[in-house]
Design an enzyme around this catalytic site. Structure first.
Site, PDB file in Angstrom:
ATOM      1  N   HIS A 274       0.836  -1.208   0.000  1.00 51.62           N
ATOM      2  CA  HIS A 274       0.000   0.000   0.000  1.00 51.62           C
ATOM      3  C   HIS A 274       0.868   1.255   0.000  1.00 51.62           C
ATOM      4  O   HIS A 274       1.859   1.341   0.727  1.00 51.62           O
ATOM      5  CB  HIS A 274      -0.902  -0.002   1.241  1.00 51.62           C
ATOM      6  CG  HIS A 274      -1.709   1.254   1.399  1.00 51.62           C
ATOM      7  ND1 HIS A 274      -2.631   1.670   0.468  1.00 51.62           N
ATOM      8  CD2 HIS A 274      -1.729   2.205   2.382  1.00 51.62           C
ATOM      9  CE1 HIS A 274      -3.190   2.807   0.866  1.00 51.62           C
ATOM     10  NE2 HIS A 274      -2.655   3.154   2.024  1.00 51.62           N
ATOM     11  N   SER A 275       0.499   2.219  -0.842  1.00 45.87           N
ATOM     12  CA  SER A 275       1.083   3.563  -0.817  1.00 45.87           C
ATOM     13  C   SER A 275       2.617   3.529  -0.927  1.00 45.87           C
ATOM     14  O   SER A 275       3.166   3.079  -1.927  1.00 45.87           O
ATOM     15  CB  SER A 275       0.622   4.277   0.457  1.00 45.87           C
ATOM     16  OG  SER A 275       0.947   5.638   0.421  1.00 45.87           O
ATOM     17  N   TYR A 276       3.320   3.965   0.119  1.00 50.88           N
ATOM     18  CA  TYR A 276       4.784   3.998   0.081  1.00 50.88           C
ATOM     19  C   TYR A 276       5.381   2.590   0.002  1.00 50.88           C
ATOM     20  O   TYR A 276       6.525   2.424  -0.435  1.00 50.88           O
ATOM     21  CB  TYR A 276       5.320   4.720   1.324  1.00 50.88           C
ATOM     22  CG  TYR A 276       6.752   5.197   1.188  1.00 50.88           C
ATOM     23  CD1 TYR A 276       7.025   6.452   0.642  1.00 50.88           C
ATOM     24  CD2 TYR A 276       7.816   4.405   1.593  1.00 50.88           C
ATOM     25  CE1 TYR A 276       8.332   6.903   0.510  1.00 50.88           C
ATOM     26  CE2 TYR A 276       9.126   4.850   1.462  1.00 50.88           C
ATOM     27  CZ  TYR A 276       9.373   6.094   0.919  1.00 50.88           C
ATOM     28  OH  TYR A 276      10.669   6.535   0.772  1.00 50.88           O
ATOM     29  N   GLY A 278       4.630   0.435  -2.125  1.00 52.15           N
ATOM     30  CA  GLY A 278       4.893   0.195  -3.532  1.00 52.15           C
ATOM     31  C   GLY A 278       6.229   0.778  -3.963  1.00 52.15           C
ATOM     32  O   GLY A 278       6.978   0.174  -4.739  1.00 52.15           O
ATOM     33  N   THR A 302      -1.805  -0.948  -3.790  1.00 49.66           N
ATOM     34  CA  THR A 302      -3.020  -0.166  -3.561  1.00 49.66           C
ATOM     35  C   THR A 302      -2.625   1.293  -3.405  1.00 49.66           C
ATOM     36  O   THR A 302      -1.961   1.670  -2.439  1.00 49.66           O
ATOM     37  CB  THR A 302      -3.787  -0.663  -2.317  1.00 49.66           C
ATOM     38  OG1 THR A 302      -2.937  -0.640  -1.178  1.00 49.66           O
ATOM     39  CG2 THR A 302      -4.293  -2.088  -2.526  1.00 49.66           C
TER      40      THR A 302
END
Length: 405
Positions: A274-276, A278, A302
């Site tokens: 999720h978010s960072y 990735g 995500t």
């Protein structure tokens, strides 16, 4: 004449206000204005509890959490919210251990008693499951192991804000599970206060009138400070001691990959980032490209904040992401609707929500369907190519002794 009346009224108001303020001990007023920054240490003391639906509710009124407990005291309200957040973090750890039967593993693996430490959570079969391993990576910020978003846990429910539904379903479907903790990067300790030198007694030769003007200026400074900043209480200074080889989310993921994921028995590794998370994953690929391609079957991002151009991802990484990764992004479109790609990497799909923090929960079912399809496709491909060296299993045998250091 009107101007003179207004001027006299202003002067009168100033004198009255000045006389009133001069009678007030501003230091005492400061303390009364903002309550002490001390808060309950448990949910019970906060008078909150999670109901059967996993929603946080006041034990007396049944109401949801109220951020503005005291009007016009934003800093105090924020500190109260953060204190509750720390309790929530410990509560989620307990759920991981008691409800999900996860085991806490200390990092670094060779940590000494004197140095700061972090940890991750592993299912009982995380290292031994021969088939599938699920790795969960949250974004950056205050969230710790087992959380997607603290805000959702407090204001919505445990299902949407924690990784527990992902862990439960993964175990039901035969995955081993690793829960990472990428934001536990340092130990924060209180910095010793510097001793304040005592003022040396001096006999002032200043005329009384000059001293009065000086005192008045100091008093005005104090009043102005109070009026502008509402005199918040001073907090103790702290310093941060970094955790060895885990001092950033990127370092943490690399460390967990090298010491755990790469040594796990699972033939197929799946990742939710999720978010960072990735961004950290793309960074990992830049340093362990052959290993990631060899072990990872599929990646579900995500609302990832990675950027293949800024991170200098190679053409081969971009091509692998296009084939093995999907990114469920915040969007007003219905769930799973294709979203125009911004960069030539993994395809983007709508998470069915415009709220960044909700993207993992809203795409929950779609992610597991994507993983099942990727596994099925991979198994078919390996079956057709069982006599070649192009499968991930044979590729892994070929590269077993080639560590990407």
């Amino acid at each position: 004449m009107c101007y003179l009346i207004v001027l006299m009224s202003s002067l009168l108001f100033y004198n009255v206000e000045n006389n009133l303020l001069s009678r007030i001990d501003l230091d005492e007023l400061m303390k009364k204005d903002e309550p002490p920054l001390t808060f309950p240490k448990t949910l019970e003391e906060f008078e909150y509890a999670f109901n059967e639906q996993g929603q946080l509710r006041h034990t007396t009124t049944g109401e949801a959490f109220v951020f503005n407990a005291r009007e016009d005291l934003h800093r105090w309200n924020q500190k109260r919210y953060e204190a509750l957040g720390e309790i929530i973090t410990q509560y989620v750890y307990e759920l991981l251990e008691k409800k999900c039967n996860m085991t806490k593993v200390i990092l670094p693996v060779d940590v000494t008693e004197e140095e700061p430490r972090s940890f991750i959570y592993l299912s009982a079969d995380a290292m031994s499951n021969p088939a599938k391993l699920l790795v969960l990576i949250q974004g950056d910020g205050v969230v710790r192991a087992g959380q997607w978003a603290r805000r959702l846990i407090i204001n919505q429910d445990l299902d949407s804000g924690t990784q527990i539904p992902f862990i439960t379903r993964a175990k039901e479907e035969g995955y081993g599970v690793m829960v990472l903790n990428p934001n536990e990067n340092h130990l924060e300790v209180e910095r010793p206060a510097k001793p304040t030198p005592l003022p040396s007694p001096e006999v002032s030769d200043e005329p009384a009138e000059k001293r009065e003007r000086k005192d008045e200026r100091e008093s005005k400074k104090k009043r102005d400070f109070y009026e502008k900043y509402r005199n918040p209480q001073k907090e103790g200074e702290t310093e941060q001691i970094p955790i060895r080889e885990n001092s950033s989310p990127e370092e943490h993921l690399l460390y967990v990959w090298d010491h755990f994921v790469s040594n796990a028995a699972a033939r197929n590794v799946f990742i939710v980032a999720h978010s960072y998370g990735g961004l950290s994953l793309v960074e990992l690929m830049s340093q362990r490209e052959a290993q990631v391609k060899n072990r990872v079957c599929a990646v579900a991002m995500t609302d990832s904040v990675h950027n293949i151009w800024h991170q200098d991802a190679s053409k081969s990484i971009q091509e692998w992401l296009q084939q093995h990764c999907r990114n469920w992004v915040s969007s007003p479109e219905p769930l799973d609707t294709p979203v125009e790609p911004m960069l030539p990497d993994c395809p983007r799909l709508s998470a069915g929500t415009e709220r960044h923090e909700l993207t993992s929960w809203r795409s929950f079912n779609s992610i597991f369907q994507f993983f099942s399809k990727a596994l099925h496709t991979g198994d078919e491909y390996e079956e057709e190519s069982s006599n070649t060296v192009t499968t991930r299993s044979s590729h892994r045998t070929k590269h077993d002794h080639n560590h990407d250091d």
